[in-house]
Design a protein around this motif. Structure first.
Motif, PDB file in Angstrom:
ATOM      1  N   ARG A 282      51.377  35.099  47.020  1.00  0.00           N
ATOM      2  CA  ARG A 282      51.644  34.191  45.898  1.00  0.00           C
ATOM      3  C   ARG A 282      50.667  34.373  44.733  1.00  0.00           C
ATOM      4  O   ARG A 282      50.779  33.687  43.722  1.00  0.00           O
ATOM      5  N   VAL A 283      49.714  35.267  44.909  1.00  0.00           N
ATOM      6  CA  VAL A 283      48.775  35.549  43.815  1.00  0.00           C
ATOM      7  C   VAL A 283      49.439  36.546  42.884  1.00  0.00           C
ATOM      8  O   VAL A 283      49.435  37.757  43.107  1.00  0.00           O
ATOM      9  N   THR A 284      50.056  36.033  41.830  1.00  0.00           N
ATOM     10  CA  THR A 284      50.722  36.870  40.840  1.00  0.00           C
ATOM     11  C   THR A 284      50.162  36.541  39.462  1.00  0.00           C
ATOM     12  O   THR A 284      49.526  35.494  39.265  1.00  0.00           O
ATOM     13  N   LEU A 285      50.416  37.418  38.526  1.00  0.00           N
ATOM     14  CA  LEU A 285      49.949  37.172  37.163  1.00  0.00           C
ATOM     15  C   LEU A 285      50.529  35.872  36.626  1.00  0.00           C
ATOM     16  O   LEU A 285      49.821  35.071  36.002  1.00  0.00           O
ATOM     17  N   ARG A 286      51.821  35.645  36.870  1.00  0.00           N
ATOM     18  CA  ARG A 286      52.463  34.434  36.352  1.00  0.00           C
ATOM     19  C   ARG A 286      51.927  33.184  37.037  1.00  0.00           C
ATOM     20  O   ARG A 286      51.707  32.163  36.375  1.00  0.00           O
ATOM     21  N   ALA A 287      51.720  33.248  38.356  1.00  0.00           N
ATOM     22  CA  ALA A 287      51.237  32.066  39.072  1.00  0.00           C
ATOM     23  C   ALA A 287      49.858  31.646  38.570  1.00  0.00           C
ATOM     24  O   ALA A 287      49.595  30.461  38.355  1.00  0.00           O
ATOM     25  N   VAL A 288      48.988  32.613  38.361  1.00  0.00           N
ATOM     26  CA  VAL A 288      47.649  32.301  37.862  1.00  0.00           C
ATOM     27  C   VAL A 288      47.726  31.819  36.420  1.00  0.00           C
ATOM     28  O   VAL A 288      47.055  30.852  36.030  1.00  0.00           O
ATOM     29  N   ALA A 289      48.556  32.463  35.625  1.00  0.00           N
ATOM     30  CA  ALA A 289      48.720  32.059  34.212  1.00  0.00           C
ATOM     31  C   ALA A 289      49.236  30.634  34.121  1.00  0.00           C
ATOM     32  O   ALA A 289      48.766  29.840  33.290  1.00  0.00           O
ATOM     33  N   ASP A 290      50.184  30.287  34.978  1.00  0.00           N
ATOM     34  CA  ASP A 290      50.734  28.928  34.955  1.00  0.00           C
ATOM     35  C   ASP A 290      49.670  27.889  35.270  1.00  0.00           C
ATOM     36  O   ASP A 290      49.637  26.806  34.661  1.00  0.00           O
ATOM     37  N   ARG A 291      48.804  28.190  36.219  1.00  0.00           N
ATOM     38  CA  ARG A 291      47.750  27.239  36.580  1.00  0.00           C
ATOM     39  C   ARG A 291      46.733  27.065  35.454  1.00  0.00           C
ATOM     40  O   ARG A 291      46.136  26.003  35.306  1.00  0.00           O
ATOM     41  N   LEU A 292      46.560  28.117  34.661  1.00  0.00           N
ATOM     42  CA  LEU A 292      45.593  28.061  33.561  1.00  0.00           C
ATOM     43  C   LEU A 292      46.231  27.631  32.244  1.00  0.00           C
ATOM     44  O   LEU A 292      45.535  27.369  31.265  1.00  0.00           O
ATOM     45  N   GLY A 293      47.564  27.590  32.211  1.00  0.00           N
ATOM     46  CA  GLY A 293      48.250  27.233  30.976  1.00  0.00           C
ATOM     47  C   GLY A 293      48.149  28.310  29.919  1.00  0.00           C
ATOM     48  O   GLY A 293      48.052  28.012  28.718  1.00  0.00           O
ATOM     49  N   VAL A 294      48.169  29.582  30.356  1.00  0.00           N
ATOM     50  CA  VAL A 294      48.096  30.704  29.414  1.00  0.00           C
ATOM     51  C   VAL A 294      49.254  31.654  29.696  1.00  0.00           C
ATOM     52  O   VAL A 294      50.022  31.466  30.635  1.00  0.00           O
ATOM     53  N   ARG A 295      49.363  32.701  28.898  1.00  0.00           N
ATOM     54  CA  ARG A 295      50.414  33.697  29.099  1.00  0.00           C
ATOM     55  C   ARG A 295      49.976  34.727  30.140  1.00  0.00           C
ATOM     56  O   ARG A 295      48.789  35.057  30.227  1.00  0.00           O
ATOM     57  N   PRO A 296      50.926  35.267  30.913  1.00  0.00           N
ATOM     58  CA  PRO A 296      50.584  36.296  31.909  1.00  0.00           C
ATOM     59  C   PRO A 296      49.861  37.496  31.310  1.00  0.00           C
ATOM     60  O   PRO A 296      49.050  38.138  31.978  1.00  0.00           O
ATOM     61  N   GLY A 297      50.150  37.783  30.037  1.00  0.00           N
ATOM     62  CA  GLY A 297      49.495  38.915  29.398  1.00  0.00           C
ATOM     63  C   GLY A 297      47.980  38.778  29.359  1.00  0.00           C
ATOM     64  O   GLY A 297      47.257  39.788  29.397  1.00  0.00           O
ATOM     65  N   LEU A 298      47.492  37.533  29.285  1.00  0.00           N
ATOM     66  CA  LEU A 298      46.042  37.332  29.284  1.00  0.00           C
ATOM     67  C   LEU A 298      45.461  37.723  30.635  1.00  0.00           C
ATOM     68  O   LEU A 298      44.381  38.335  30.713  1.00  0.00           O
ATOM     69  N   ILE A 299      46.159  37.397  31.705  1.00  0.00           N
ATOM     70  CA  ILE A 299      45.677  37.744  33.051  1.00  0.00           C
ATOM     71  C   ILE A 299      45.665  39.263  33.220  1.00  0.00           C
ATOM     72  O   ILE A 299      44.698  39.838  33.732  1.00  0.00           O
ATOM     73  N   SER A 300      46.737  39.921  32.748  1.00  0.00           N
ATOM     74  CA  SER A 300      46.810  41.379  32.896  1.00  0.00           C
ATOM     75  C   SER A 300      45.777  42.092  32.032  1.00  0.00           C
ATOM     76  O   SER A 300      45.398  43.234  32.322  1.00  0.00           O
ATOM     77  N   HIS A 301      45.299  41.416  30.997  1.00  0.00           N
ATOM     78  CA  HIS A 301      44.228  41.995  30.184  1.00  0.00           C
ATOM     79  C   HIS A 301      42.965  42.171  31.018  1.00  0.00           C
ATOM     80  O   HIS A 301      42.249  43.168  30.879  1.00  0.00           O
ATOM     81  N   TYR A 302      42.685  41.195  31.881  1.00  0.00           N
ATOM     82  CA  TYR A 302      41.496  41.254  32.736  1.00  0.00           C
ATOM     83  C   TYR A 302      41.765  41.986  34.048  1.00  0.00           C
ATOM     84  O   TYR A 302      40.855  42.573  34.633  1.00  0.00           O
ATOM     85  N   PHE A 303      43.014  41.935  34.508  1.00  0.00           N
ATOM     86  CA  PHE A 303      43.381  42.583  35.768  1.00  0.00           C
ATOM     87  C   PHE A 303      44.677  43.364  35.558  1.00  0.00           C
ATOM     88  O   PHE A 303      45.763  42.874  35.878  1.00  0.00           O
ATOM     89  N   PRO A 304      44.589  44.579  34.998  1.00  0.00           N
ATOM     90  CA  PRO A 304      45.786  45.381  34.738  1.00  0.00           C
ATOM     91  C   PRO A 304      46.604  45.662  36.005  1.00  0.00           C
ATOM     92  O   PRO A 304      47.822  45.768  35.944  1.00  0.00           O
ATOM     93  N   ALA A 305      45.919  45.791  37.145  1.00  0.00           N
ATOM     94  CA  ALA A 305      46.595  46.020  38.426  1.00  0.00           C
ATOM     95  C   ALA A 305      46.509  44.746  39.253  1.00  0.00           C
ATOM     96  O   ALA A 305      45.410  44.259  39.552  1.00  0.00           O
ATOM     97  N   VAL A 306      47.647  44.200  39.645  1.00  0.00           N
ATOM     98  CA  VAL A 306      47.650  42.929  40.359  1.00  0.00           C
ATOM     99  C   VAL A 306      46.948  43.045  41.710  1.00  0.00           C
ATOM    100  O   VAL A 306      46.369  42.077  42.208  1.00  0.00           O
ATOM    101  N   GLU A 307      46.949  44.241  42.330  1.00  0.00           N
ATOM    102  CA  GLU A 307      46.281  44.375  43.617  1.00  0.00           C
ATOM    103  C   GLU A 307      44.763  44.205  43.493  1.00  0.00           C
ATOM    104  O   GLU A 307      44.105  43.770  44.435  1.00  0.00           O
ATOM    105  N   GLU A 308      44.229  44.509  42.328  1.00  0.00           N
ATOM    106  CA  GLU A 308      42.801  44.256  42.085  1.00  0.00           C
ATOM    107  C   GLU A 308      42.541  42.749  42.041  1.00  0.00           C
ATOM    108  O   GLU A 308      41.551  42.258  42.590  1.00  0.00           O
ATOM    109  N   LEU A 309      43.436  42.014  41.406  1.00  0.00           N
ATOM    110  CA  LEU A 309      43.314  40.558  41.354  1.00  0.00           C
ATOM    111  C   LEU A 309      43.417  39.973  42.756  1.00  0.00           C
ATOM    112  O   LEU A 309      42.640  39.090  43.134  1.00  0.00           O
TER     113      LEU A 309
END
Length: 204
Positions: free
Chosen positions: A36-63
């Motif tokens: 359940r650790v996805t870019l969208r799930a984390v973005a939703d909890r932070l109230g930001v866009r998924p693109g911001l998460i991918s900026h810090y973690f381009p590969a979801v497996e690293e996250l």
């Protein structure tokens, strides 16, 4: 111009934002599982866009791997945070494992070991966390030997046996049936008593 300046001032420093992302990802990992650790799930909890998460973690497996490591590190501090003698600290750890308090951690480890088959990044993170767990347990066992509470000629072997007992006990964490047989409920305690020369019922 004023709006742009305000936005710039409110932008969080990269280290703070990264830590914030990992904190939310580790919460999801413990509560819902690493899948359940996805870019969208984390973005939703932070109230930001998924693109911001991918900026810090381009590969979801690293996250996912870093979220696992952070969650396990936090739980480790609770597992080994007990005060008192080495025996009382070990007893507190065993009680936490067998009372259900650490079920979230048990589920996370089961989840990670399964997914680690398919992700070298996660497998590497698992191995690193296992090393840190062994270091903490070894230190506790050696403290106990030094003060005469534990009796073992091979602290490392005792450490390995205790973790295998914990892992074996935790395999049933997702079982829907209550399995209250003493051979199971006292399994971790029994292994600690046997491998460290402790009296029966040390953590009762």
């Amino acid at each position: 111009m004023v709006a742009q300046q305000t936005a710039a001032r409110s932008r969080k420093p990269p280290a703070e934002r990264r830590a914030e992302i990992l904190a939310q990802a580790s919460f999801i990992a413990l509560a819902d599982g690493l899948e359940r650790v996805t870019l969208r799930a984390v973005a939703d909890r932070l109230g930001v866009r998924p693109g911001l998460i991918s900026h810090y973690f381009p590969a979801v497996e690293e996250l996912v791997a870093e979220a696992f490591a952070l969650a396990v590190s936090g739980e480790r501090e609770q597992m080994f945070a007990g005060a008192g003698s080495p025996a009382s600290r070990l007893a507190a750890l065993v009680r936490r494992v067998t009372s259900g308090e650490a079920d979230g951690l048990a589920r996370l480890w089961l989840n990670a070991r399964h997914l680690g088959r398919f992700s070298e990044v996660l497998a590497t993170a698992i191995a690193a966390q296992e090393v840190q767990d062994r270091e903490r347990m070894l230190a506790l066992i050696r403290d106990g030997v030094a003060v005469g509470e534990f009796r073992t000629d091979d602290p490392f072997a005792a450490c390995v046996r205790i973790f295998i007992a914990i892992d074996g006990y935790s395999v049933y964490v997702n079982s829907v049936d209550e399995f209250e047989v003493t051979a199971y409920t006292r399994f971790v305690s029994d292994v600690c008593e046997w491998t460290l020369g402790l009296g029966s019922g040390f953590c009762s």
